[in-house]
Motif scaffolding. Sequence first.
Motif, PDB file in Angstrom:
ATOM      1  N   TRP A   7       0.840  -1.199   0.000  1.00 29.11           N
ATOM      2  CA  TRP A   7       0.000   0.000   0.000  1.00 29.11           C
ATOM      3  C   TRP A   7       0.873   1.246   0.000  1.00 29.11           C
ATOM      4  O   TRP A   7       1.991   1.246   0.517  1.00 29.11           O
ATOM      5  CB  TRP A   7      -0.927   0.013   1.223  1.00 29.11           C
ATOM      6  CG  TRP A   7      -1.951  -1.080   1.211  1.00 29.11           C
ATOM      7  CD1 TRP A   7      -1.789  -2.369   1.607  1.00 29.11           C
ATOM      8  CD2 TRP A   7      -3.299  -0.958   0.751  1.00 29.11           C
ATOM      9  NE1 TRP A   7      -2.955  -3.083   1.429  1.00 29.11           N
ATOM     10  CE2 TRP A   7      -3.904  -2.237   0.907  1.00 29.11           C
ATOM     11  CE3 TRP A   7      -4.055   0.087   0.235  1.00 29.11           C
ATOM     12  CZ2 TRP A   7      -5.229  -2.481   0.562  1.00 29.11           C
ATOM     13  CZ3 TRP A   7      -5.376  -0.155  -0.117  1.00 29.11           C
ATOM     14  CH2 TRP A   7      -5.962  -1.426   0.045  1.00 29.11           C
ATOM     15  N   ASP A   8       0.311   2.297  -0.571  1.00 25.55           N
ATOM     16  CA  ASP A   8       0.939   3.619  -0.513  1.00 25.55           C
ATOM     17  C   ASP A   8       0.266   4.407   0.606  1.00 25.55           C
ATOM     18  O   ASP A   8      -0.950   4.648   0.570  1.00 25.55           O
ATOM     19  CB  ASP A   8       0.778   4.343  -1.858  1.00 25.55           C
ATOM     20  CG  ASP A   8       1.129   5.812  -1.766  1.00 25.55           C
ATOM     21  OD1 ASP A   8       2.257   6.115  -1.350  1.00 25.55           O
ATOM     22  OD2 ASP A   8       0.273   6.669  -2.117  1.00 25.55           O
ATOM     23  N   TRP A   9       1.064   4.779   1.598  1.00 24.97           N
ATOM     24  CA  TRP A   9       0.521   5.504   2.755  1.00 24.97           C
ATOM     25  C   TRP A   9       0.201   6.943   2.392  1.00 24.97           C
ATOM     26  O   TRP A   9       0.997   7.632   1.728  1.00 24.97           O
ATOM     27  CB  TRP A   9       1.539   5.475   3.893  1.00 24.97           C
ATOM     28  CG  TRP A   9       1.113   6.235   5.114  1.00 24.97           C
ATOM     29  CD1 TRP A   9       0.311   5.814   6.113  1.00 24.97           C
ATOM     30  CD2 TRP A   9       1.489   7.582   5.440  1.00 24.97           C
ATOM     31  NE1 TRP A   9       0.140   6.786   7.065  1.00 24.97           N
ATOM     32  CE2 TRP A   9       0.867   7.895   6.681  1.00 24.97           C
ATOM     33  CE3 TRP A   9       2.285   8.541   4.834  1.00 24.97           C
ATOM     34  CZ2 TRP A   9       1.015   9.123   7.295  1.00 24.97           C
ATOM     35  CZ3 TRP A   9       2.432   9.783   5.442  1.00 24.97           C
ATOM     36  CH2 TRP A   9       1.810  10.061   6.662  1.00 24.97           C
ATOM     37  N   ASP A  10      -0.964   7.414   2.791  1.00 28.42           N
ATOM     38  CA  ASP A  10      -1.366   8.803   2.574  1.00 28.42           C
ATOM     39  C   ASP A  10      -1.725   9.439   3.900  1.00 28.42           C
ATOM     40  O   ASP A  10      -2.458   8.855   4.706  1.00 28.42           O
ATOM     41  CB  ASP A  10      -2.580   8.878   1.635  1.00 28.42           C
ATOM     42  CG  ASP A  10      -2.176   8.795   0.169  1.00 28.42           C
ATOM     43  OD1 ASP A  10      -1.010   9.070  -0.147  1.00 28.42           O
ATOM     44  OD2 ASP A  10      -3.038   8.426  -0.660  1.00 28.42           O
ATOM     45  N   MET A  11      -1.210  10.639   4.104  1.00 28.61           N
ATOM     46  CA  MET A  11      -1.513  11.352   5.343  1.00 28.61           C
ATOM     47  C   MET A  11      -2.979  11.785   5.371  1.00 28.61           C
ATOM     48  O   MET A  11      -3.636  11.763   6.408  1.00 28.61           O
ATOM     49  CB  MET A  11      -0.603  12.585   5.471  1.00 28.61           C
ATOM     50  CG  MET A  11      -0.821  13.387   6.747  1.00 28.61           C
ATOM     51  SD  MET A  11       0.263  14.821   6.842  1.00 28.61           S
ATOM     52  CE  MET A  11       1.868  14.034   6.962  1.00 28.61           C
ATOM     53  N   GLY A  24      -6.745  11.163   3.566  1.00 29.32           N
ATOM     54  CA  GLY A  24      -7.496  10.267   2.700  1.00 29.32           C
ATOM     55  C   GLY A  24      -7.060   8.824   2.890  1.00 29.32           C
ATOM     56  O   GLY A  24      -6.240   8.489   3.740  1.00 29.32           O
ATOM     57  N   LYS A  25      -7.611   7.951   2.034  1.00 28.03           N
ATOM     58  CA  LYS A  25      -7.328   6.528   2.189  1.00 28.03           C
ATOM     59  C   LYS A  25      -6.035   6.154   1.482  1.00 28.03           C
ATOM     60  O   LYS A  25      -5.591   6.825   0.550  1.00 28.03           O
ATOM     61  CB  LYS A  25      -8.490   5.694   1.655  1.00 28.03           C
ATOM     62  CG  LYS A  25      -8.708   5.761   0.153  1.00 28.03           C
ATOM     63  CD  LYS A  25      -9.960   4.990  -0.226  1.00 28.03           C
ATOM     64  CE  LYS A  25     -10.158   4.968  -1.745  1.00 28.03           C
ATOM     65  NZ  LYS A  25      -9.452   3.933  -2.411  1.00 28.03           N
ATOM     66  N   ASN A  26      -5.425   5.088   1.973  1.00 25.49           N
ATOM     67  CA  ASN A  26      -4.203   4.594   1.346  1.00 25.49           C
ATOM     68  C   ASN A  26      -4.508   4.027  -0.043  1.00 25.49           C
ATOM     69  O   ASN A  26      -5.614   3.574  -0.315  1.00 25.49           O
ATOM     70  CB  ASN A  26      -3.561   3.509   2.211  1.00 25.49           C
ATOM     71  CG  ASN A  26      -3.152   4.027   3.570  1.00 25.49           C
ATOM     72  OD1 ASN A  26      -2.835   5.204   3.721  1.00 25.49           O
ATOM     73  ND2 ASN A  26      -3.178   3.165   4.575  1.00 25.49           N
ATOM     74  N   ASP A  27      -3.511   4.070  -0.918  1.00 22.68           N
ATOM     75  CA  ASP A  27      -3.670   3.596  -2.292  1.00 22.68           C
ATOM     76  C   ASP A  27      -3.055   2.203  -2.443  1.00 22.68           C
ATOM     77  O   ASP A  27      -1.929   1.958  -1.987  1.00 22.68           O
ATOM     78  CB  ASP A  27      -2.995   4.550  -3.288  1.00 22.68           C
ATOM     79  CG  ASP A  27      -3.614   5.936  -3.249  1.00 22.68           C
ATOM     80  OD1 ASP A  27      -4.851   6.027  -3.273  1.00 22.68           O
ATOM     81  OD2 ASP A  27      -2.857   6.934  -3.205  1.00 22.68           O
ATOM     82  N   PHE A  28      -3.782   1.332  -3.100  1.00 22.74           N
ATOM     83  CA  PHE A  28      -3.339  -0.044  -3.304  1.00 22.74           C
ATOM     84  C   PHE A  28      -2.215  -0.096  -4.343  1.00 22.74           C
ATOM     85  O   PHE A  28      -2.286   0.536  -5.396  1.00 22.74           O
ATOM     86  CB  PHE A  28      -4.526  -0.886  -3.762  1.00 22.74           C
ATOM     87  CG  PHE A  28      -4.215  -2.332  -3.990  1.00 22.74           C
ATOM     88  CD1 PHE A  28      -3.866  -3.161  -2.938  1.00 22.74           C
ATOM     89  CD2 PHE A  28      -4.281  -2.878  -5.270  1.00 22.74           C
ATOM     90  CE1 PHE A  28      -3.598  -4.505  -3.143  1.00 22.74           C
ATOM     91  CE2 PHE A  28      -4.020  -4.220  -5.488  1.00 22.74           C
ATOM     92  CZ  PHE A  28      -3.671  -5.034  -4.428  1.00 22.74           C
TER      93      PHE A  28
END
Length: 805
Positions: A201-205, A207-211
């Motif tokens: 996953w790509d962590w986002d500060m 919003g939701k994390n990106d797959f």
Amino acid sequence: MAKTSSLNVRVVEGRALPAKDVSGSSDPYCLVKVDDEVVARTATVWKSLGPFWGEEYTVHLPLDFHQLAFYVLDEDTVGHDDIIGKILLSKEAITADPRGIDSWINLSRVDPDAEVQGEICLSVQMLEDGRGRCLRCHVLQARDLAPRDISGTSDPFARVFWGSQSLETSTIKKTRFPHWDEVLELREMPGAPSPLRVELWDWDMVGKNDFLGMVEFSPKTLQQKPPNGWFRLLPFPRAEEDSGGSLGALRLKVRLIEDCVLPSQCYQPLVELLMESVLGPAEEDTASPLALLEELTFGDCRHDLATKLVKLFLGRGLAGRFLDYLTRREVARTMDPNTLFRSNSLASKSMEQFMKLVGMPYLHEVLKPVISRVFEEKKYMELDPSKMDLGRTRRISFKGAPSEEQMRETSLGLLTGYLGPIVDAIMGSVGRCPPAMRLAFKQLHRRVEERFPQAEHQDVKYLAISGFLFLRFFAPAILTPKLFDLRDQHADPQTSRSLLLLAKAVQSIGNLGQQLGQGKELWMAPLHPFLLQSVSRVRDFLDRLVDVDGDEGAAVPARALVPPSAIVREGYLLKRKDEPASLATRFAFKKRYVWLSGETLSFSKSPEWQTRHSIPVSHIRAVERVDEGAFQLPHVMQVVTQDGAGALHTTYLQCKNVNDLNQWLSALRKASAPNPDKLAACHPGAFRSARWTCCLQAERSAAGCSRTHSAVTLGDWSDPLNPDAEAQTVYRQLLLGRDQLRLKFLEDSNMDTTLEADTGACPEVLARQRAAAARLLEVLEDLDHAHEEFQQQERVKAALGPLGP
């Protein structure tokens, strides 16, 4: 022995695309990707919902490729291009039918969760102690992850699931090549055995994390062969959503060719049979092995076979004899001289491919100056009243828009202004035409003259040559310059129409004016005086063209279409200065003119500049793309070289666009293909601010974090000759017709009467045909056995497995 893999891809056209512009239209183009590598970009077709591209690519591939993807986008001159849709074709889907894919396919929506790429490196152990079973998952690293952030990177972390338990690695910021080297241990819970799933996953500060992708291993795999190595990331399993045509469709032609090329000695009997065919007496033409091969070949296969046969005979110094053999057969069976070479016979296709293989530098020298003018000047020209747009011509006058007659006169002047230099360049090119082409035309001239000696057929010998040189070589190159490497991009609609008018004129000249004033295009009449004047020069040009002495052996060097010293690609690129200390990045790249030959990669300030800096091609160890984020610049590539002391050096070059980048990558990879000690991995970033921008490693000497792609190249006319691969293609074609060959000539004794009636062949000819068929089938059987032995060796290797992790 070697395994080869190549894709023939044709992006034909689109239909019913959605409108993306306020004008109610779109400006579509198509990106072609093999796994994670963009290999081609079509031209943009402006203001069209049903674009026609007709672009064809041959892509040489690594054997382990997984999928081919087509992304259709709407070009936006301001801001980002809009994605319209995509088509994914797995390797299995492409190979389901041996003939490949030729159909309309609906575009599907682009789901961010399905747009995954890259690989993850894992080492899994199944342990057992007094407390039960434990799974130890060593998450080492990942590479080539999809960029999810605006910076062109991601902030990846891994999440490991086993049964009802899950653990996470740390998050590594701003990289597509994370190194975790973390061990996660999970205890087995009561219940049925569970699969192991690792998600990235790509962590986002906010919003939701990106797959970013996932891998999954069954309980059986975990128990019998725990994962250890690199694994391709996959999207979440879900049914492919069909848009029902709401996003439009593409018509695609795709064929995968995978071959096992055996050692040269295995093909020697087959090659000798083919060589005997062209070296034998003319009376045996109809009963030779090559004649039988020709009868077994149809459609698209004939084009492929012609290319391989021409290359095979070129490598033996016998291309002229081969073409002469086919010409004899074609001429002998032609009753009406008006139909000579008008079909797509093996003779026509072979001569066409021969001209492209031998004459492409000649074509460029003759046509490129005028074609470049047409593209750069963008003049509006039109002779057809039904297509005239009187408002297109701007006049600095108070008299208003020009009349139809004024438009015709202006267009006629512009057309003759381009046609004049084209005709002059062709007529003055006798000395620049390759000797091998001139010798082939001389033989063609003689054979046709012998077959049609009558006075009323005196032009047939000229038409035979001009039909190839003008109608199948010069005119198609004028009509579609990109397909002949005369331009990097297809023409816009206005320029395309101008090129069509020029191509029609050159066709008329090549036809010696025989059809002028006939048919539906009477609006071409104002151009007829110029065309007739040019026609009078063609016969003299062709007489001089075939007035050549010498033998083919001196005309074509064996085993090479392009001498090592010949320039295979050149043009302006931006070159990064070596290790700039304090300059801003954009000032570190300087415009340089670059030449590539089989021996050197050279740089200079301009084409006329005498001082050049050169890199020996033999020093190249890798040629790869560079991430856009490395220098905040698009279309950058790197050439990694090794000096005599073993130290690696990197030269960064920025290309004009994605197609220019792909062509330079391909040309450099092919030129350096024979080099030893190629790098298996390199850094797709740059070493700046004391670390690599890609994987964040602090050591300049750190091992590369991304796989290299030396096997991915684009096929073109300058590809080196490969006699074994060419013989393998002939073998494959014979396999397709083996049953027909056996039935027609050997198995059915009642066929003799039928064959005599169908072909008019006498019993002696039929006997020779049966003998040739028997020899061919015997050679095929020997090659079958050789391939079976190779496959058996491969099965043994697979059963033994790798020697280490």
